[in-house]
Enzyme design. Structure first.
Site, PDB file in Angstrom:
ATOM      1  N   HIS A   1      -7.935  -3.650   4.538  1.00 56.35           N
ATOM      2  CA  HIS A   1      -7.398  -2.289   4.600  1.00 56.35           C
ATOM      3  C   HIS A   1      -8.126  -1.388   3.597  1.00 56.35           C
ATOM      4  CE1 HIS A   1      -4.889   0.702   2.540  1.00 56.35           C
ATOM      5  NE2 HIS A   1      -4.411   1.008   3.731  1.00 56.35           N
ATOM      6  N   ASN A   2      -8.264  -1.858   2.377  1.00 52.78           N
ATOM      7  CA  ASN A   2      -8.933  -1.048   1.360  1.00 52.78           C
ATOM      8  C   ASN A   2     -10.404  -0.836   1.691  1.00 52.78           C
ATOM      9  OD1 ASN A   2      -6.447  -1.400   0.140  1.00 52.78           O
ATOM     10  ND2 ASN A   2      -7.311  -1.556  -1.905  1.00 52.78           N
TER      11      ASN A   2
ATOM     12  N   SER B   1       0.837  -1.199   0.000  1.00 51.51           N
ATOM     13  CA  SER B   1       0.000   0.000   0.000  1.00 51.51           C
ATOM     14  C   SER B   1       0.870   1.246   0.000  1.00 51.51           C
ATOM     15  CB  SER B   1      -0.902  -0.017   1.235  1.00 51.51           C
ATOM     16  OG  SER B   1      -1.677   1.149   1.267  1.00 51.51           O
TER      17      SER B   1
ATOM     18  N   LYS C   1      -4.716  -6.829   3.172  1.00 52.60           N
ATOM     19  CA  LYS C   1      -4.675  -5.667   2.271  1.00 52.60           C
ATOM     20  C   LYS C   1      -6.082  -5.329   1.783  1.00 52.60           C
ATOM     21  CE  LYS C   1      -3.342  -2.406  -0.495  1.00 52.60           C
ATOM     22  NZ  LYS C   1      -3.581  -2.560  -1.877  1.00 52.60           N
TER      23      LYS C   1
ATOM     24  N   GLU D   1     -10.623   1.783   4.199  1.00 53.62           N
ATOM     25  CA  GLU D   1     -10.377   3.057   3.505  1.00 53.62           C
ATOM     26  C   GLU D   1     -11.687   3.576   2.885  1.00 53.62           C
ATOM     27  OE1 GLU D   1      -6.952   2.748   0.852  1.00 53.62           O
ATOM     28  OE2 GLU D   1      -8.114   3.826  -0.662  1.00 53.62           O
TER      29      GLU D   1
END
Ligand SMILES: *[C@@H]1O[C@H](CO)[C@@H](O)[C@H](O)[C@H]1NC(C)=O
Ligand SMILES: *[C@@H]1O[C@H](CO)[C@@H](O)[C@H](O)[C@H]1NC(C)=O
Ligand SMILES: *[C@@H]1O[C@H](CO)[C@@H](O)[C@H](O)[C@H]1NC(C)=O
Length: 486
Positions: free
Chosen positions: A190-191, A132, A187, A194
């Protein structure tokens, strides 16, 4: 052959991310060998961006593999999907037991899990690594989330932790995430988080603009203040900049941008996996749907002309107090969103036996990536002080934080609701909070209905695990559960 094995690390795929990672690794004193199937790219790279560095190149897979010290550490930065499988197949005949293959692309975690299982059988150590921070991060410090075969980690750790971003306290934003497809899964979450953080900010911007009537400059000031408190984060910081950015004519550029959000799919994947694993990750789900609603712009414009809202569409109360209330609402909603994200990680980790390392996940997100924030330090502390923490909301710090935020949170949501400003993420967070802290929910009614129309059976409070059916109507019919599926 061993005399020609000069490189500490090999990287395949010379798009911008790959080039930048190579230069970053080189800066930290490791020798990298670069390869691209279009070999002219290798020569171009060595003659231009990598000129004057220690980077070496290869013109064939054989040469590439021969130039790497054992155990070989090979990172693929190629397009996610079949290209990854094709390259692994090309490499395999040239590799030896104990060599390490890392997929640093945007692979979907089930693919990573599958490749991990296949390569483990061949004694190749496979790692799926979430990267990232974009191109800039790749060059000067990404957040790296490696997961897969743990035997690979001691070999990768010195390189990965050297090139990763640093949290404000100097800790590298890279640690071992867990086994199998864990790196790409984390990941993905995480997105998703976000997406949620961005949606929360845009909801507050909406009520400040349309409900209160603040100018973009006034909002920029408010966000700048917030960035010094509990909401201190990269996304608040860039929103401050965006709000005060002027177009060439002096007007705020933001107001000229069409309100139809795009998406590339990682938020959707997170929501899908939440549904697949039965975890109530409602805030990310709402964030994805809010983008969907935004994108049917023409339909909304037509609806805006015929559907009525409340008579007052302006907030008439104390504006300074409302700003404080929304700061609390955003903070509490963020806590809920992260709590939900960690619930999903815990469930999937449990299903796959990944042994996810929650404290280090929070640490990795503290720098380099889009969701970096001061708040992640508190999450790390929560998991450090209790390794078996069931949910973030059980941690004393977050318990207190939500209790303190609560009245402002409720006021903010009622203010927005009364004037008809949509706040899907802020309000779903509060509904989740209220549902989570409710010992007796109304699902008994759902169970009764299911049994009434479909004989799906239910459990009695005092006999859990024992499923019974009631003949609710006293009328005939042999209704079987298989007739309905609700
Ligand atoms: C080769 O480099 C291009 C960019 O120049 C990149 O898009 C592609 O994925 C690379 N392919 C391989 C297999 O190395
Ligand atoms: C750690 O968390 C678990 C689950 O949330 C809880 O049961 C336990 O009491 C906590 N331990 C401590 C020391 O707080
Ligand atoms: C429900 O009860 C009625 C009346 O006693 C009976 O005729 C009927 O067969 C029952 N239905 C089922 C599915 O048990």
């Amino acid at each position: 052959m061993s005399s020609s094995a000069v490189a500490d690390f090999g990287l395949i795929g010379l798009a911008v991310m790959g080039q930048n990672l190579i230069l970053n690794i080189n800066d930290h004193g490791f020798k990298v060998c670069a390869y691209n199937r279009t070999v002219s790219k290798v020569d171009d790279f060595l003659a231009n961006e990598a000129k004057g560095t220690e980077v070496v190149g290869a013109h064939s897979v054989e040469e590439f593999v021969a130039k790497l010290k054992r155990p070989r550490k090979i990172m693929l930065l190629v397009k996610a999907g079949s290209a990854v499988d094709a390259f692994i197949d090309t490499l395999l005949p040239h590799l030896q037991e104990g060599d390490i293959v890392i997929d640093g692309g945007n692979s979907h975690y089930p693919d990573t899990q599958r490749r991990y299982e296949a390569l483990t059988k061949k004694n190749i150590l496979f790692v799926g690594c979430g990267v990232s921070g974009g191109e800039e991060g790749a060059r000067y410090g990404p957040s790296l989330m490696p997961g897969g075969n743990p035997a690979a980690w001691p070999h990768l750790k010195p390189i990965f932790q050297a090139i990763a971003a640093r949290a404000p306290d100097g800790a590298p934003c890279c640690d071992w995430v867990g086994e199998g497809g864990a790196g790409h899964f984390v990941k993905m979450v995480h997105n998703g988080i976000e997406y949620g953080d961005m949606q929360l900010i845009s909801e507050v911007y909406h009520i400040f603009r349309d409900g209160v009537g603040f100018s973009d400059d006034e909002q920029s000031e408010i966000f700048a203040q917030w960035n010094k408190g509990v909401l201190d984060s990269f996304l608040i910081e860039i929103s401050t900049d965006i709000l005060r950015f002027k177009d060439v004519d002096g007007a705020p550029l933001l107001e000229k941008i069409r309100d139809a959000a795009g998406q590339k799919g990682t938020g959707k994947w997170t929501a899908i996996s939440a549904l697949d694993y039965g975890m109530p990750v409602t805030l990310i789900g709402e964030a994805v749907f809010a983008r969907c609603l935004s994108s049917i712009k023409d339909e909304r414009v037509r609806a805006s002309k015929i559907l009525s809202g409340p008579t007052t569409s302006r907030y008439t109360g104390d504006k300074a107090q409302l700003v404080k209330d929304f700061e609390q609402a955003m903070y509490a909603s963020k806590i809920i969103s992260y709590a939900q994200g960690f619930m999903l990680m815990r469930e999937v980790s449990h299903q796959f036996n990944w042994n996810l390392n929650y404290g280090s996940i929070a640490l990795m997100w503290r720098g380099g990536c889009i969701i970096r924030s001061a708040f992640l330090g508190d999450i790390k502390n929560a998991f450090d002080s209790n390794k078996s923490l069931e949910c973030l909301l059980f941690d004393p710090f977050f318990q207190k934080a939500t209790a303190t935020a609560q009245s402002g949170w409720r006021n903010a949501i009622s203010a927005a609701t009364l004037i008809g400003i949509p706040i899907p993420a802020l309000s779903t967070a509060l509904s989740f909070y209220d549902g989570y802290r409710t010992a007796r929910l109304p699902a008994n009614m759902i169970q009764a209905q299911r049994d009434y129309f479909g004989a799906h059976t239910y459990e009695l409070e005092d006999k859990p695990g024992n499923f019974v059916h009631t003949n609710w109507t006293g009328r005939g019919g042999n209704v079987h559960a298989s007739n309905y599926d609700v």
